[in-house]
Design a protein around this motif. Structure first.
Motif, PDB file in Angstrom:
ATOM      1  N   ALA A   1      -2.174  10.854  -4.033  1.00 46.68           N
ATOM      2  CA  ALA A   1      -2.810  10.255  -2.740  1.00 46.68           C
ATOM      3  C   ALA A   1      -2.056  10.475  -1.200  1.00 46.68           C
ATOM      4  N   ASP A   2      -0.771  10.998  -1.215  1.00 43.06           N
ATOM      5  CA  ASP A   2      -0.228  11.364  -0.051  1.00 43.06           C
ATOM      6  C   ASP A   2      -0.690  13.000   0.505  1.00 43.06           C
ATOM      7  N   ALA A   3      -0.942  13.752  -0.642  1.00 46.16           N
ATOM      8  CA  ALA A   3      -1.632  14.761  -0.323  1.00 46.16           C
ATOM      9  C   ALA A   3      -2.899  15.004   0.061  1.00 46.16           C
ATOM     10  N   LEU A   4      -3.818  13.901  -0.427  1.00 45.97           N
ATOM     11  CA  LEU A   4      -5.226  13.766   0.029  1.00 45.97           C
ATOM     12  C   LEU A   4      -5.049  13.178   1.327  1.00 45.97           C
ATOM     13  N   ALA A   5      -4.207  12.256   1.787  1.00 45.88           N
ATOM     14  CA  ALA A   5      -4.297  11.744   3.021  1.00 45.88           C
ATOM     15  C   ALA A   5      -3.850  12.845   4.130  1.00 45.88           C
ATOM     16  N   GLU A   6      -2.937  13.738   3.835  1.00 41.07           N
ATOM     17  CA  GLU A   6      -2.514  14.822   4.602  1.00 41.07           C
ATOM     18  C   GLU A   6      -3.793  15.533   4.880  1.00 41.07           C
ATOM     19  N   ALA A   7      -4.394  16.129   3.710  1.00 42.17           N
ATOM     20  CA  ALA A   7      -5.773  16.698   3.920  1.00 42.17           C
ATOM     21  C   ALA A   7      -6.914  16.279   4.871  1.00 42.17           C
ATOM     22  N   GLN A   8      -6.864  14.752   4.877  1.00 44.71           N
ATOM     23  CA  GLN A   8      -7.960  14.091   5.617  1.00 44.71           C
ATOM     24  C   GLN A   8      -7.322  14.283   7.145  1.00 44.71           C
ATOM     25  N   ARG A   9      -6.096  14.176   7.221  1.00 45.28           N
ATOM     26  CA  ARG A   9      -5.777  14.161   8.645  1.00 45.28           C
ATOM     27  C   ARG A   9      -5.871  15.548   9.357  1.00 45.28           C
ATOM     28  N   LEU A  10      -5.806  16.540   8.426  1.00 47.01           N
ATOM     29  CA  LEU A  10      -5.971  17.916   8.997  1.00 47.01           C
ATOM     30  C   LEU A  10      -7.457  18.348   9.165  1.00 47.01           C
ATOM     31  N   GLY A  11      -8.285  17.408   8.669  1.00 44.91           N
ATOM     32  CA  GLY A  11      -9.482  17.719   8.642  1.00 44.91           C
ATOM     33  C   GLY A  11     -10.185  18.684   7.474  1.00 44.91           C
ATOM     34  N   TYR A  12      -9.337  18.971   6.553  1.00 47.51           N
ATOM     35  CA  TYR A  12      -9.699  19.678   5.312  1.00 47.51           C
ATOM     36  C   TYR A  12     -10.423  18.764   4.464  1.00 47.51           C
ATOM     37  N   ALA A  13     -10.392  17.626   4.283  1.00 48.25           N
ATOM     38  CA  ALA A  13     -11.006  16.669   3.563  1.00 48.25           C
ATOM     39  C   ALA A  13     -11.783  15.509   4.247  1.00 48.25           C
ATOM     40  N   GLU A  14     -12.881  15.210   3.789  1.00 49.65           N
ATOM     41  CA  GLU A  14     -13.845  14.258   4.601  1.00 49.65           C
ATOM     42  C   GLU A  14     -13.491  12.708   4.371  1.00 49.65           C
ATOM     43  N   ALA A  15     -13.878  11.884   5.040  1.00 52.81           N
ATOM     44  CA  ALA A  15     -13.302  10.511   4.774  1.00 52.81           C
ATOM     45  C   ALA A  15     -13.725  10.201   3.701  1.00 52.81           C
ATOM     46  N   ASP A  16     -15.045  10.440   2.819  1.00 54.00           N
ATOM     47  CA  ASP A  16     -15.158  10.128   1.517  1.00 54.00           C
ATOM     48  C   ASP A  16     -15.310  11.615   0.735  1.00 54.00           C
ATOM     49  N   PRO A  17     -14.020  11.964   0.158  1.00 51.20           N
ATOM     50  CA  PRO A  17     -13.724  13.130  -0.334  1.00 51.20           C
ATOM     51  C   PRO A  17     -14.331  13.246  -1.869  1.00 51.20           C
ATOM     52  N   THR A  18     -15.078  12.467  -2.383  1.00 57.43           N
ATOM     53  CA  THR A  18     -15.645  12.567  -3.616  1.00 57.43           C
ATOM     54  C   THR A  18     -16.210  13.989  -4.189  1.00 57.43           C
ATOM     55  N   ALA A  19     -16.933  14.422  -3.477  1.00 56.24           N
ATOM     56  CA  ALA A  19     -17.727  15.681  -3.967  1.00 56.24           C
ATOM     57  C   ALA A  19     -16.509  16.769  -4.024  1.00 56.24           C
ATOM     58  N   ASP A  20     -15.454  16.683  -3.265  1.00 63.22           N
ATOM     59  CA  ASP A  20     -14.454  17.734  -3.475  1.00 63.22           C
ATOM     60  C   ASP A  20     -13.638  17.435  -4.785  1.00 63.22           C
ATOM     61  N   ILE A  21     -12.767  16.266  -4.464  1.00 60.06           N
ATOM     62  CA  ILE A  21     -11.752  16.115  -5.599  1.00 60.06           C
ATOM     63  C   ILE A  21     -12.385  15.676  -7.003  1.00 60.06           C
TER      64      ILE A  21
END
Length: 438
Positions: free
Chosen positions: A178-198
């Motif tokens: 969860a923390d790594a995903l939040a960091e990815a979202q903060r940096l713009g690597y992950a979308e607000a809804d990251p379902t398609a990726d994760i």
């Protein structure tokens, strides 16, 4: 350059990639004309919202909401809208009006590629989609062209930068998912809804495209077995590291012979343990890489930025120049290279190794019972590590087992895990991950 003919370009979509494509078409117009033999004139950019803020300052008169009119009058159409509709209808309309199409739409190509290929063939136009897989990395054309005289036997790819960033963060910092995903979202690597990726859906679409080109057969999204990374824990990452492995989300397409002697192709996406000395293990952050095994070329790896506006725009422009050159010089459009039909095999036919985490009772004979059960299912154990734990409250001891198997059929490995779950000395099966590269 005034004597050069002009080719009209329509751009569908102006997100991060589309904006950079438009910028390059305008800023590098003379260089592109010299390489192409024609001026590539951006006629218009179709968007949903004319007033949306964009990263690149572009002439406002280029923007329109009438995509259909735009594509009917174009020589070249760049589709960067994403999604199935209206992208599918607009691409078909463009090709029926004689336009070559460049697309980065992996979801559409994986779901309905055959329809698009057939329409391109019928219209005598080119359909190109290098940007649909691995961003800036030139991988589709090397598979289609450079390796067309060889036989590819296996493709392994890290084709989703978001999940690679998350897993790399967990490996390098010990972070929870969860923390790594939040960091990815903060940096713009992950979308607000990251379902398609994760959940692996993005990688699965790309796997279908890679498999189709590599094995000259049409594979669709439903042919891909898909498992995401949401079940990977910090404990899995730490145990893998201790055993000399790193966990990556891999897209895998490989030619196999099943137990009935039938040759086919297995296409799958799942978290995978790789030895740290494997070339793919060194792919860090949001980078992508594709590792190819071919009968004559041997092992090849393609590495680079798998996402981002400017890197992906590079792939789009490469396809655009190629399509424009075809128009200038004449000749048939180049679309797909399917030459036959190799059946799609279920994941049960795959041959792999398993990494299994078990929480077991700490009592005599447990290891022997587990080893016997593995043997009964025709699966041999390569590595077994045991760690003893004592519960602070109950003072009861339990053991944590980490097992790496030798290679076996997926079906046999899965059956073994299910049988192990039913043993009365097993408290829980804490993790089951596949192992490649050993």
């Amino acid at each position: 350059m005034s004597e050069l003919r002009t080719l009209k370009v329509a751009l569908l979509g102006c997100g991060n990639v589309g904006a950079q494509v438009a910028r390059i078409l305008i800023d590098d117009a003379d260089a592109l004309a010299a390489r192409t033999g024609a001026r590539l004139e951006l006629q218009g950019i179709a968007v949903r919202n004319l007033d949306a803020e964009r990263d690149v300052e572009l002439p406002k008169e280029l923007f329109t909401t009438d995509a259909e009119v735009l594509v009917k009058d174009a020589d070249l159409v760049i589709e960067l809208m994403g999604g199935i509709e209206p992208a599918r209808t607009l691409i078909l309309t463009a090709m029926r009006h004689g336009a070559c199409v460049v697309s980065g739409n992996k979801a559409l190509l994986a779901q309905d590629g055959p329809t698009l290929y057939e329409e391109a063939d019928k219209a005598g136009v080119q359909l190109s989609y290098e940007a649909a897989v691995a961003g800036a990395i030139p991988i589709l054309r090397p598979i289609r062209d450079s390796l067309s005289g060889d036989r590819i036997t296996r493709v392994l790819g890290i084709v989703n930068g978001t999940t690679n960033f998350i897993l790399d963060q967990m490996d390098s910092t010990g972070a929870q998912f969860a923390d790594a995903l939040a960091e990815a979202q903060r940096l713009g690597y992950a979308e607000a809804d990251p379902t398609a990726d994760i959940e692996g859906y993005d990688a699965a679409a790309k796997a279908a495209i890679l498999a189709s080109l590599s094995f000259h057969t049409r594979f669709a999204l439903e042919d891909v077995s898909c498992e995401g990374i949401t079940s990977v824990t910090a404990a899995d990452i730490a145990a893998a590291k201790e055993a000399g492995f790193v966990i990556k989300l891999l897209a895998i397409a490989e030619k196999l012979v099943d137990e009935d002697g039938k040759t086919g192709v297995s296409v799958r996406v799942h978290p995978t343990l790789l030895p740290r000395e494997h070339p793919l293990a060194a792919v860090r952050g949001a980078f992508n890489a594709v590792f190819i095994e071919a009968e004559n070329a041997g092992e090849l790896m393609f590495y680079g930025q798998g996402a981002g506006g400017t890197p992906t725009a590079s792939a789009v422009l490469g396809d655009l120049v190629s399509a424009a050159r075809r128009i200038v010089l004449g000749g048939p459009g180049r679309t797909e290279t399917t030459t036959g039909h190799v059946p799609s095999l279920p994941i049960d036919a795959a041959v792999t190794s398993y990494y299994i985490g078990l929480d077991v009772a700490d009592q005599p004979g447990v290891l022997a019972r587990i080893a016997q059960l593995f043997a009964e299912h025709g699966v041999s154990i390569e590595i077994m590590r045991q760690t003893i734990h004592r519960d602070a409250d109950s003072n009861v001891e339990s053991a944590e087992l980490r097992i790496v198997t030798h290679r076996a059929r997926e079906a046999a490995l899965a059956a073994t895990v299910e049988a192990v779950r039913r043993l009365d000395v097993i408290n829980s099966v804490t993790s089951v991950l596949r192992v490649e590269g050993v």
